[in-house]
Write a protein that holds these residues in place. Sequence first.
Motif, PDB file in Angstrom:
ATOM      1  N   VAL A  18      -2.717   1.513  -4.657  1.00  0.00           N
ATOM      2  CA  VAL A  18      -2.107   2.841  -4.734  1.00  0.00           C
ATOM      3  C   VAL A  18      -3.070   3.826  -4.096  1.00  0.00           C
ATOM      4  N   GLY A  19      -2.598   4.536  -3.097  1.00  0.00           N
ATOM      5  CA  GLY A  19      -3.462   5.506  -2.431  1.00  0.00           C
ATOM      6  C   GLY A  19      -3.108   5.569  -0.968  1.00  0.00           C
ATOM      7  N   TYR A  20      -3.823   6.443  -0.268  1.00  0.00           N
ATOM      8  CA  TYR A  20      -3.619   6.571   1.174  1.00  0.00           C
ATOM      9  C   TYR A  20      -4.833   5.982   1.864  1.00  0.00           C
TER      10      TYR A  20
ATOM     11  N   CYS B 154      13.270   7.879  12.068  1.00  0.00           N
ATOM     12  CA  CYS B 154      12.850   6.936  13.100  1.00  0.00           C
ATOM     13  C   CYS B 154      12.109   5.783  12.443  1.00  0.00           C
ATOM     14  N   GLY B 155      11.038   6.128  11.728  1.00  0.00           N
ATOM     15  CA  GLY B 155      10.188   5.091  11.147  1.00  0.00           C
ATOM     16  C   GLY B 155       9.162   4.666  12.171  1.00  0.00           C
ATOM     17  N   LEU B 156       7.941   4.599  11.753  1.00  0.00           N
ATOM     18  CA  LEU B 156       6.877   4.155  12.660  1.00  0.00           C
ATOM     19  C   LEU B 156       6.374   2.772  12.296  1.00  0.00           C
TER      20      LEU B 156
ATOM     21  N   LEU C 214       7.651  -0.081  14.104  1.00  0.00           N
ATOM     22  CA  LEU C 214       7.169  -0.139  15.496  1.00  0.00           C
ATOM     23  C   LEU C 214       5.765  -0.740  15.534  1.00  0.00           C
ATOM     24  N   TYR C 215       4.908  -0.263  14.602  1.00  0.00           N
ATOM     25  CA  TYR C 215       3.561  -0.844  14.526  1.00  0.00           C
ATOM     26  C   TYR C 215       3.667  -2.343  14.251  1.00  0.00           C
ATOM     27  N   SER C 216       4.547  -2.716  13.321  1.00  0.00           N
ATOM     28  CA  SER C 216       4.693  -4.127  12.947  1.00  0.00           C
ATOM     29  C   SER C 216       5.001  -4.960  14.180  1.00  0.00           C
TER      30      SER C 216
ATOM     31  N   LEU D 149       0.869  -1.177   0.000  1.00  0.00           N
ATOM     32  CA  LEU D 149       0.000   0.000   0.000  1.00  0.00           C
ATOM     33  C   LEU D 149       0.904   1.224   0.000  1.00  0.00           C
ATOM     34  N   GLY D 150       0.674   2.133  -0.935  1.00  0.00           N
ATOM     35  CA  GLY D 150       1.508   3.319  -0.926  1.00  0.00           C
ATOM     36  C   GLY D 150       1.034   4.365  -1.910  1.00  0.00           C
ATOM     37  N   SER D 151       1.502   5.571  -1.701  1.00  0.00           N
ATOM     38  CA  SER D 151       1.220   6.632  -2.663  1.00  0.00           C
ATOM     39  C   SER D 151       2.397   7.587  -2.651  1.00  0.00           C
TER      40      SER D 151
HETATM   41  P1  ADP Z   1       7.447   8.787   6.952  1.00  0.00           P
HETATM   42  O1  ADP Z   1       7.085   9.796   7.978  1.00  0.00           O
HETATM   43  O2  ADP Z   1       8.830   8.928   6.417  1.00  0.00           O
HETATM   44  O3  ADP Z   1       6.439   8.655   5.860  1.00  0.00           O
HETATM   45  P2  ADP Z   1       7.026   6.823   9.047  1.00  0.00           P
HETATM   46  O4  ADP Z   1       7.221   5.340   9.061  1.00  0.00           O
HETATM   47  O5  ADP Z   1       7.678   7.596  10.130  1.00  0.00           O
HETATM   48  O6  ADP Z   1       7.476   7.332   7.627  1.00  0.00           O
HETATM   49  O7  ADP Z   1       5.480   7.136   9.118  1.00  0.00           O
HETATM   50  C1  ADP Z   1       4.628   6.835   8.088  1.00  0.00           C
HETATM   51  C2  ADP Z   1       3.234   6.882   8.604  1.00  0.00           C
HETATM   52  O8  ADP Z   1       2.350   7.084   7.497  1.00  0.00           O
HETATM   53  C3  ADP Z   1       2.788   5.614   9.262  1.00  0.00           C
HETATM   54  O9  ADP Z   1       1.812   5.897  10.223  1.00  0.00           O
HETATM   55  C4  ADP Z   1       2.176   4.835   8.082  1.00  0.00           C
HETATM   56  O10 ADP Z   1       1.259   3.858   8.490  1.00  0.00           O
HETATM   57  C5  ADP Z   1       1.526   5.938   7.319  1.00  0.00           C
HETATM   58  N1  ADP Z   1       1.386   5.696   5.891  1.00  0.00           N
HETATM   59  C6  ADP Z   1       2.331   5.830   4.930  1.00  0.00           C
HETATM   60  N2  ADP Z   1       1.804   5.586   3.717  1.00  0.00           N
HETATM   61  C7  ADP Z   1       0.512   5.284   3.917  1.00  0.00           C
HETATM   62  C8  ADP Z   1      -0.576   4.939   3.044  1.00  0.00           C
HETATM   63  N3  ADP Z   1      -0.405   4.863   1.728  1.00  0.00           N
HETATM   64  N4  ADP Z   1      -1.781   4.709   3.589  1.00  0.00           N
HETATM   65  C9  ADP Z   1      -1.952   4.794   4.930  1.00  0.00           C
HETATM   66  N5  ADP Z   1      -0.982   5.107   5.804  1.00  0.00           N
HETATM   67  C10 ADP Z   1       0.234   5.357   5.301  1.00  0.00           C
END
Ligand code: ADP
Length: 482
Positions: free
Chosen positions: A356-358, A382-384, A387-389, A330-332
């Motif tokens: 593709v999308g949010y 950091c990356g979240l 952490l969620y995973s 999943l990504g955009s």
């Molecule tokens: P960054 O801030 O560099 O995008 P992070 O891992 O810190 O990366 O945070 C990304 C956040 O955005 C997370 O909460 C992730 O679940 C969310 N996210 C990223 N892309 C999507 C998407 N396409 N749809 C839903 N949530 C998304």
Amino acid sequence: MRILFVSSECVPFAKAGGLGDVVGALPKALHALGHDVRVLLPRYGFIPHHEMSQLPAPLGVPLGAGEAWCGVWQSHLPSSEVPVYFLDHQGYFGGAEIYEKGPGAPHDAARFGLLSRGAFQLSRYLGWIPDVMHVHDWPSAWVPLLLNGPESAGEFAQTASVLTIHNMAHQPKFGPEALAQVGIPEHEFRADSIEDFGRVNPFKGGCYHATMVTTVSPRYAYEIRTEDGGAGLHQVMDHRGADLVGILNGIDEDVWDPRTDRYLPAHFSAEDLSGKAVCKQWLQQEMGLDVRPEVPLFGVVSRLSHQKGLDVIIDVIDRLLAMDAQIVMLGSGDPILEATLRSRSAWADGRFAAVVGYNEALAHQIEAGSDFFLMPSRFEPCGLNQLYSQRYGTLPIVRAVGGLDDTVQQYDAATGQGTGFKLWDLSADALVHTVAWALSVMREQPQRFAEMQRRAMLKPCGWDVAAKSYVDVYRWSLDRVR
Ligand code: ADP
């Protein structure tokens, strides 16, 4: 302490990335420690105000040679008493975007300059002068310059500023006219302040002027002082080295908890993972994948940007699928990567699916239903998602950079310890080999795999620890200005 967060993003109102998650969660943890925390955000066109109250009089905010008259709406962070103020100006914030799109995004200087100046006017209006103004990335990085310049005398003389760097990569640069627009004195247009190769770089200026600078992991705090990691500002970061602190992000456990997550078809915990199998089956069905409980399922949720190393994942999709695995993405973001994913998923055969999308709900469902999460970032403050995973028993496979290195504990074949798998090189082979290694643990040592899942799920990851570290930084900052 009185702490004002000035930010362009804040979950659940406006989010483009991890910055929004942090500003939506950290104030609540600070409030729980007894501090008077408030948040200021623009009211973008997509934020409804029907359930908010409005401050009785409009706020005149200096901008350029005149004043911009703004409405101010008030709400609060969900399940908390933390007030959130929304600066409302149709002309500047009424559109559908958080950040302006297009080359140079010239209006963003005025838009976020308005937000930054608005922070001072709002504080005056409320008769509530913060001890600390906590600002985030370039959009509110104007605040430390204002605090050291036009606002240095008077009510704000004792106010400190803390700038948190969520990502060094986003550094818009504006023409010199931005200075007068935002009210930054002309003499700041010099190399050891806001000037950057003849342009105005608020991020750089903020880094020089903030009382203290934090970033979102200790490893990234180190990396941004190196030429490779500093995105052109490594010398500035090195100069501020004594005032630069890395504090790991937490996650909002009200929102990201597999025991209560409102987006999941079933709930689960470290003690009982049966609901995770239901989530996997549901995800496979929903995404058109073959419903097979035993097949390893890899999840990806990401902004589609060069930073995230998704090009490397895309390069090796066939090699990963050949290991009898499934992938859901999943990504955009980047239009080329979006097009690649669209065309790749068009001839999916029950083993690969891309959306593709949010999509907030799907992000939660992928975290819950996958066995592994792929995150081979080029750099990662950091990356979240890793952490969620871990919280959802989905073992992260990450590149050992920035916060990924700090938050994922490498699997140790000798002891069985660890919460995930790390690679160092960003290459197709390194990714494939690491995935193969992770699969061998899942398939050949299911007991160890299950132990890793439980260990990952039980790792403390809330905001309480980080909040205490931020309080230390606020105190040190106040010591410096007083
Ligand atoms: P960054 O801030 O560099 O995008 P992070 O891992 O810190 O990366 O945070 C990304 C956040 O955005 C997370 O909460 C992730 O679940 C969310 N996210 C990223 N892309 C999507 C998407 N396409 N749809 C839903 N949530 C998304």
